[in-house]
Design a protein around this motif. Sequence first.
Motif, short mmCIF file in Angstrom:
data_model
loop_
_atom_site.label_atom_id
_atom_site.label_comp_id
_atom_site.label_asym_id
_atom_site.label_seq_id
_atom_site.Cartn_x
_atom_site.Cartn_y
_atom_site.Cartn_z
N LEU A 136 0.00 10.38 -1.45
CA LEU A 136 0.74 9.22 -0.95
C LEU A 136 1.12 9.39 0.51
CD1 LEU A 136 3.23 8.87 -3.95
CD2 LEU A 136 1.14 7.54 -3.56
N PRO A 137 1.19 8.25 1.24
CA PRO A 137 1.75 8.33 2.59
C PRO A 137 3.23 8.75 2.49
CG PRO A 137 1.13 6.06 2.04
CD PRO A 137 0.79 6.91 0.87
N PHE A 138 3.76 9.28 3.58
CA PHE A 138 5.12 9.81 3.57
C PHE A 138 6.13 8.86 2.94
CE2 PHE A 138 9.29 10.08 5.61
CZ PHE A 138 9.68 11.32 5.15
N SER A 139 6.14 7.61 3.36
CA SER A 139 7.17 6.67 2.88
C SER A 139 7.11 6.48 1.37
CB SER A 139 7.06 5.32 3.59
OG SER A 139 5.79 4.76 3.35
N GLU A 140 5.92 6.48 0.79
CA GLU A 140 5.80 6.33 -0.66
C GLU A 140 6.11 7.66 -1.36
OE1 GLU A 140 2.26 4.36 -2.16
OE2 GLU A 140 2.05 3.37 -0.21
N ALA A 141 5.68 8.76 -0.78
CA ALA A 141 5.92 10.07 -1.39
C ALA A 141 7.43 10.35 -1.48
CB ALA A 141 5.21 11.16 -0.60
N ILE A 142 8.17 10.05 -0.42
CA ILE A 142 9.61 10.33 -0.41
C ILE A 142 10.33 9.46 -1.45
CG2 ILE A 142 10.41 8.76 1.42
CD1 ILE A 142 11.48 12.25 1.72
N ARG A 143 9.85 8.24 -1.64
CA ARG A 143 10.44 7.37 -2.67
C ARG A 143 10.06 7.84 -4.07
NH1 ARG A 143 9.02 3.09 0.78
NH2 ARG A 143 7.18 2.63 -0.47
N SER A 144 8.88 8.39 -4.23
CA SER A 144 8.39 8.79 -5.55
C SER A 144 9.05 10.05 -6.09
CB SER A 144 6.88 9.03 -5.50
OG SER A 144 6.21 7.84 -5.22
N LEU A 145 9.33 11.01 -5.20
CA LEU A 145 9.89 12.28 -5.67
C LEU A 145 11.23 12.07 -6.38
CD1 LEU A 145 8.99 14.60 -2.69
CD2 LEU A 145 8.08 14.75 -5.02
N THR A 146 11.40 12.73 -7.50
CA THR A 146 12.58 12.53 -8.34
C THR A 146 13.81 13.24 -7.81
OG1 THR A 146 11.14 12.25 -10.26
CG2 THR A 146 13.45 12.80 -10.71
N PHE A 147 13.63 14.45 -7.29
CA PHE A 147 14.79 15.30 -6.98
C PHE A 147 15.06 15.37 -5.48
CE2 PHE A 147 12.90 16.83 -10.95
CZ PHE A 147 13.98 16.61 -11.79
N PRO A 148 16.36 15.34 -5.09
CA PRO A 148 16.74 15.39 -3.68
C PRO A 148 16.20 16.63 -2.96
CG PRO A 148 18.67 14.91 -5.03
CD PRO A 148 17.53 15.20 -5.97
N GLU A 149 16.16 17.79 -3.65
CA GLU A 149 15.67 19.01 -3.01
C GLU A 149 14.20 18.87 -2.62
OE1 GLU A 149 17.16 18.83 -5.99
OE2 GLU A 149 19.11 19.77 -5.62
N SER A 150 13.42 18.22 -3.48
CA SER A 150 12.00 18.00 -3.17
C SER A 150 11.86 17.04 -1.99
CB SER A 150 11.28 17.43 -4.39
OG SER A 150 11.32 18.33 -5.46
N LYS A 151 12.69 16.01 -1.96
CA LYS A 151 12.67 15.06 -0.85
C LYS A 151 12.97 15.79 0.47
CE LYS A 151 14.17 11.16 -3.68
NZ LYS A 151 13.43 9.94 -3.45
N HIS A 152 13.95 16.70 0.42
CA HIS A 152 14.32 17.46 1.61
C HIS A 152 13.14 18.30 2.12
CE1 HIS A 152 16.77 19.71 4.43
NE2 HIS A 152 16.33 20.83 3.89
N MET A 153 12.43 18.97 1.20
CA MET A 153 11.27 19.78 1.60
C MET A 153 10.17 18.89 2.19
SD MET A 153 11.90 22.93 1.30
CE MET A 153 13.51 23.54 0.86
N LEU A 154 9.96 17.72 1.60
CA LEU A 154 8.98 16.78 2.14
C LEU A 154 9.36 16.34 3.55
CD1 LEU A 154 6.44 15.05 1.91
CD2 LEU A 154 7.82 13.34 0.72
N LEU A 155 10.64 16.08 3.77
CA LEU A 155 11.11 15.71 5.12
C LEU A 155 10.81 16.82 6.12
CD1 LEU A 155 14.57 14.02 4.49
CD2 LEU A 155 12.71 13.08 5.87
N LEU A 156 11.07 18.07 5.73
CA LEU A 156 10.80 19.20 6.63
C LEU A 156 9.30 19.29 6.95
CD1 LEU A 156 13.08 21.97 5.05
CD2 LEU A 156 13.49 20.68 7.15
#
Length: 163
Positions: A136-156
């Motif tokens: 997924l592109p970043f914007s969809e991947a960040i929305r798809s991930l269930t857990f905040p910790e995973s979202k944080h790693m994706l942001l990094l």
Amino acid sequence: GVVVGMFLHIGFMRRRAHNHASRLDRESVTHAGGVVFKREGEGFRYLVLSSRQGTVEQWVLPKGHIEQGERYQDAAIREVAEEAGVIVRVRGYLGLLRFPSAVSETMPVTVGKCYFMEWLADAPELSGERRMCRWLPFSEAIRSLTFPESKHMLLLAHAKNSQ
């Protein structure tokens, strides 16, 4: 009075050291995985996987148990191959990923090392887990991930790709 004070202080210091060691034991690194990206034109796509746990659809980053004697990076590469059927190269370290333990009440938090990983090739024959995978592109991947910790790693990881 001075002697009693010294014994109390020594007891306090021992208790504090023991509590710190216990916390480290409860939070020892047992998993490894990462944020996997692939280049697509001018942008990037990120890999998210369906979780095996429960009936609720959850989307997570690929990660899994480190085997005895295995290096963290090697475990991360192996787990990505097993869970997603892709071959990757580690490009850097992102940080520790803490998530609720599914198997242990004495260790309520599972800790994993999370790496920044670049997709090299598909290798479906390596995947034994049959999870659903999405690029997924970043914007969809960040929305798809269930857990905040995973979202944080994706942001990094996305910040590294944007440099």
